[in-house]
Write an enzyme that holds these catalytic residues in place. Structure first.
Site, PDB file in Angstrom:
ATOM      1  CG  HIS A 220       6.007   2.998   9.892  1.00 14.35           C
ATOM      2  ND1 HIS A 220       6.282   2.033  10.835  1.00 14.35           N
ATOM      3  CD2 HIS A 220       5.117   2.430   9.025  1.00 14.35           C
ATOM      4  CE1 HIS A 220       5.583   0.948  10.556  1.00 14.35           C
ATOM      5  NE2 HIS A 220       4.870   1.156   9.468  1.00 14.35           N
TER       6      HIS A 220
ATOM      7  CD  GLU B  89       7.945   1.676   7.061  1.00 14.26           C
ATOM      8  OE1 GLU B  89       8.455   0.834   7.797  1.00 14.26           O
ATOM      9  OE2 GLU B  89       7.072   1.398   6.220  1.00 14.26           O
ATOM     10  CG  ASN B  90      11.004   4.853   1.503  1.00 18.85           C
ATOM     11  OD1 ASN B  90      11.473   3.747   1.658  1.00 18.85           O
ATOM     12  ND2 ASN B  90      10.097   5.110   0.555  1.00 18.85           N
TER      13      ASN B  90
ATOM     14  CD  GLU C 148       3.187   3.499   5.186  1.00 15.50           C
ATOM     15  OE1 GLU C 148       4.340   3.348   5.611  1.00 15.50           O
ATOM     16  OE2 GLU C 148       2.402   2.560   5.000  1.00 15.50           O
TER      17      GLU C 148
ATOM     18  N   GLY D 221       0.841  -1.198   0.000  1.00 14.25           N
ATOM     19  CA  GLY D 221       0.000   0.000   0.000  1.00 14.25           C
ATOM     20  C   GLY D 221       0.871   1.240   0.000  1.00 14.25           C
TER      21      GLY D 221
ATOM     22  CD  GLU E  21       4.719  -2.419   9.109  1.00 11.70           C
ATOM     23  OE1 GLU E  21       3.756  -1.642   9.155  1.00 11.70           O
ATOM     24  OE2 GLU E  21       5.734  -2.182   8.420  1.00 11.70           O
TER      25      GLU E  21
END
Length: 878
Positions: free
Chosen positions: A327, A290-291, A324, A287, A346
């Site tokens: 994160h 999260e860089n 995201e 989906g 997660e």
């Protein structure tokens, strides 16, 4: 899992800093590129060999320099171990312990597998810049996907989560293209090739390799500034898209900048980077990813076209954006020590993502949605023998892709919700903030989180949470009423209902959360800490319900007359209570600890229900019953009739027309009721759906199909129609410019009952006209179609080489396709056929999926055999 049991890189060298430079990008043809990676590394003991991770990379030469620039040695031998994805550099003389610079020249490829450094094809919305890469009808953008173990596909590196380092990154790109990375652009200079430029980025904080990211494309963006000040100034939050799509990013932007501020507040740690970019990527397996500072999304998780998109996607975007962004703290600032603790990233980001959406959109009733979707899906997978503990031993990091599943995300977040309800949300978040501050820019374990929460709450969190994290499965609490008292017993719940004594050794801490009409305070906070207990303070004559708001992760099995009483006391139940009651009754019918007759009687009492999320649980229970008993013609026909009796009054009442000020949940309820009732053959609804479809398909009135009813009307028209309707929707798939249109059309096409069209559909799904990320959507919709699902299995057997060639490039998509495509069968023979077919295949990418498929089919088939006769009798009588 002890560190010594992990297959990790030799610890002779530790990375401190990387300088990655990519140049000579071949934007077409071979799609190759050259690269230099300079790693400042600490040599910890004398060695003649250094090992890094590398996959599909050609290392050309390796030198070692001292920190002052003197050359120490050159690799005399470079060898690859393809299986373990490693490259070894042997040196002619020993390198002594010191800080050195490893200088590596290499060649790589921008693949089309949605992993590593890859290319995504798309059809541009407006005329793109002339130097945008192009092949045939498609233009290309470039981006990265490194989690879990694919940074090594882009450059040789120490690709393990606890080998953190800082990164300098630069890339040579065409002058008309935009380059993005984790940090802001530092400078630009002329490239080595005419028409190209080098873009250099600021240095990142200390982070894991899997969080490094970059992207190149014909991009545009929308921007908002945070309201909070960070180091005295607001931070720019941007959503980037390929040109012509940026206006569809407005909703995601609105969510994003507010969420950055919200999390900075609740985590008591300011957002740590100077910018937050979100990027819509045209081909994307997950989906989102999260860089740090450059979050990537599949288009349907970040773009929303007001007036053209289904409002359901707004809900999805708000949640995925929040997940995201969570994160950026939980995962990026503090990273799990090793992949066995993936759930820490997660599970937490899932829970806190819902928390943020609830904060901004309270009218969406988010926690009820979480119970109806998240908790129930987690229950489903965790009730199989094929499940795994939340914290699962990972010996080799290459196994980790298969645990990105409902256990890590949804069971993880469900037990976090249970714990936060027990400790109190404020206390829980205070503990999380302490954890983040204590481990910032480092790695941490589950026990570190429990310690912080124990300190904040003054309770021994580890002792009661340990079984939830480290043991497989979850309990069912069986309620007994005798001689005026109520007793409870806990056992492991398996959907097959055949728990062996050795599988039932866990004693879980179970918060009973009792709702009662006696207003007793002591019953609500009680927990069950033993196998059996008596609940004081309530009697069998009073109203009571266990597991208030389904905040505990367990099923409850009531005596049949108590279940019937609860069904009649719906006014005393919350939305979550009702969802839990129906979900539990359905699961217990499958396992044999309850009966399908009791479930049907309970569902029959919900005809006048008004809440969308309760209806969503009713519809999923009805759909499962219709799927399991579909091969018995009498049962199938009576279940269809029963579905109409339950849903038709509500569907007729809600009607077809949307009112201007209608709330989100009413809009979703209309779509759901029309879909369920129409697919069950309601004459009036089928006729109206066909009428509207005809007006739309012939072009007489394109507005006849409301945006929010495309999935319902297309699905009914195809289910009841012929090739004409099928071709119209297939054509719409190919032409639509609506961001969610392709997903909606693909799901509707899978509703066909015509064998020839099923074959056409599968050939279409496996052609390059359907993006690889959407292939599993095709499998899901056909698998749910009980009339033709056997044709999907037939097709897979007859065309396995095509299926494998199309999917094997991306393990995530492959695993999902196998699991979702095959687990709906309710026939032991089909189960045996599937096992036998895969016996001599290389199933390493999806072996867990096959165990889940086998377990699910066994569960369904046993349930069908056991209850078929009773279901038929109840339906004939009622």
């Amino acid at each position: 899992m002890a560190t010594k049991d992990r297959e990790v890189l030799p610890d002779v060298a530790k990375p401190l800093h990387y300088h990655v430079s990519l140049y000579d990008l071949q934007l077409g043809g071979s799609w190759a590129y050259n690269g230099i990676v300079k790693v400042d590394a600490r040599i910890t003991r004398p060695t003649q060999e250094i090992v890094l991770n590398s996959k599909e990379i050609e290392v050309q030469n390796v030198d070692i320099f001292a920190q002052n620039g003197d050359k120490l040695t050159k690799a005399s031998k470079i060898t690859y171990d393809k299986k373990s994805e490693r490259v070894s550099f042997k040196f002619p003389q020993e390198v002594t312990p010191s800080d050195v610079v490893l200088f590596i020249n290499f060649k790589g490829t921008m693949n089309n597998a949605m992993t590593g450094f890859y290319r995504s094809k798309y059809k541009p919305a407006v005329e793109p810049a002339t130097d945008t890469p192009k092949e045939g009808d498609f233009h290309y953008m470039l981006s990265t996907q490194f989690e879990s173990c694919d940074a090594r596909r882009a450059f040789p590196c120490f690709d393990e989560p606890n080998l953190k380092a800082t990164f300098d990154f630069e890339i040579e790109v065409p002058k008309g293209q935009i380059a993005l990375s984790n940090m802001p652009v530092k400078s630009e200079r002329a490239g080595g090739n005419p028409g190209f430029k080098f873009v250099t980025f600021e240095r990142t904080p200390v982070m894991s390799t899997y969080l490094l990211a970059w992207a190149v494309g014909d991009f545009d963006y929308v921007e908002a500034m945070t309201q909070r000040k960070y180091k005295g100034k607001s931070i720019p939050v941007r959503v980037y898209t390929t040109k012509g799509l940026k206006e569809q990013a407005r909703f995601a932007l609105e969510c994003a900048h507010r969420t950055v501020d919200y999390f900075s507040e609740v985590f008591e740690v300011e957002y740590p980077l100077p910018k937050a970019d979100l990027l819509a990527v045209h081909e994307f397996a997950m989906g989102a990813m999260e860089n740090w500072g450059l979050i990537t999304y599949r288009t349907t998780a970040v773009l929303f076209d007001e007036g053209k998109s289904d409002t359901r996607y707004k809900n999805r975007i708000a949640y995925v954006v929040a997940h995201e962004l969570a994160h950026q703290w939980f995962g990026n600032l503090v990273t799990m020590d090793w992949w066995n603790e993936l759930w820490l990233n997660e599970g937490f980001a899932t829970w806190v993502g819902w928390l943020a959406v609830d904060h901004f959109y309270p009218e969406w009733n988010i926690w009820s949605q979480f119970v109806a979707e998240g908790v129930q899906q987690a229950f489903q997978l965790d009730s199989l023998r094929a499940s795994h503990p939340i914290e699962v031993p990972v010996k080799n990091a290459l196994e980790v892709d298969q645990i990105f599943d409902h256990i890590s995300y949804l069971k993880g977040s469900s037990v976090i919700r249970m714990l936060s309800e027990h400790l109190g949300r404020e206390t829980f978040l205070r503990g999380v903030a302490d954890y983040l501050k204590a481990h910032a820019y480092g790695n941490a374990t589950t026990n570190d989180l429990w310690s912080a929460l124990s300190n904040a709450s003054k309770q021994d969190v580890n002792s009661f949470m340990d079984p939830w994290i480290r043991k497989i499965g979850f309990p069912v609490v069986t309620v007994a009423e005798e001689q005026g008292r109520v007793s409870v017993r806990q056992n492991r719940f398996l959907s097959t209902g055949d728990v062996k004594p050795e599988e039932d050794e866990s004693t879980w801490w179970i918060p009973l959360g009792i709702k009662s009409d006696l207003n007793t305070t002591d019953v609500d906070s009680r927990a069950l800490n033993s196998k059996v207990d008596t609940i004081k303070g309530i009697s069998q004559d009073s109203f009571y319900k266990i597991n208030r708001d389904l905040s505990g992760f367990y099923r409850t099995n009531y005596p049949a007359d108590r279940l019937a009483k609860l069904g009649k006391s719906r006014d005393l139940l919350s939305t979550e209570d009702k969802i839990g009651l129906i979900g539990d009754a359905a699961a217990l019918a499958v396992s044999g600890e309850g009966t399908t007759s009791a479930l049907l009687a309970l569902l029959d009492g919900f005809k006048r229900e008004k809440n969308y999320l309760v209806w969503s649980q009713i519809s999923s229970s009805l759909s499962n019953l219709r799927s399991i008993f579909s091969q018995n013609e009498d049962a199938a026909s009576l279940l269809k009739k029963f579905t109409l009796e339950v849903t038709a009054p509500a569907a007729e009442k809600i009607g077809w027309d949307f009112k201007p000020d209608e709330d989100y949940l009413t809009v979703q309820l209309r779509k759901l009721l029309i879909t369920v009732t129409g697919l069950a053959g309601h004459e009036g609804i089928v006729a109206e759906a066909k009428r509207r479809f005809e007006l739309w398909a012939t072009g007489q009135d394109r507005t006849a199909v409301h945006t929010n009813l495309r999935s319902a009307i297309f699905g009914i028209a195809i289910s009841e129609g012929s090739r004409k309707e099928y071709d119209a929707v297939k054509d719409e798939y190919l032409k639509t410019d609506s961001v969610d249109g392709k997903e909606i059309c693909l799901a509707a096409l899978g509703r066909t009952k015509n064998a020839d069209l099923v074959n056409d559909y599968l050939n279409f799904v496996f052609s390059d006209k359907v993006a690889i990320q959407d292939v599993h959507n095709g499998a899901v919709s056909l698998a749910a179609n009980s009339i033709v699902r056997h044709l999907l299995w037939q097709y897979m057997k007859n065309n396995w080489s095509t299926v494998e060639a199309r999917l094997s490039a991306n393990n995530v998509v492959f695993e999902r396709f196998v699991r979702m495509g095959l687990s709906k069968f309710a026939d032991h023979q089909v189960g045996a056929d599937i096992s036998s077919f895969f016996q001599n295949k290389d199933t390493s990418a999806y072996n867990r999926a096959l165990v889940i498929v086998s377990d699910s089919i066994r569960t369904n088939a046993s349930y069908k055999e056991r209850d078929e006769k009773a279901v038929l009798e109840w339906l004939q009588t009622h």
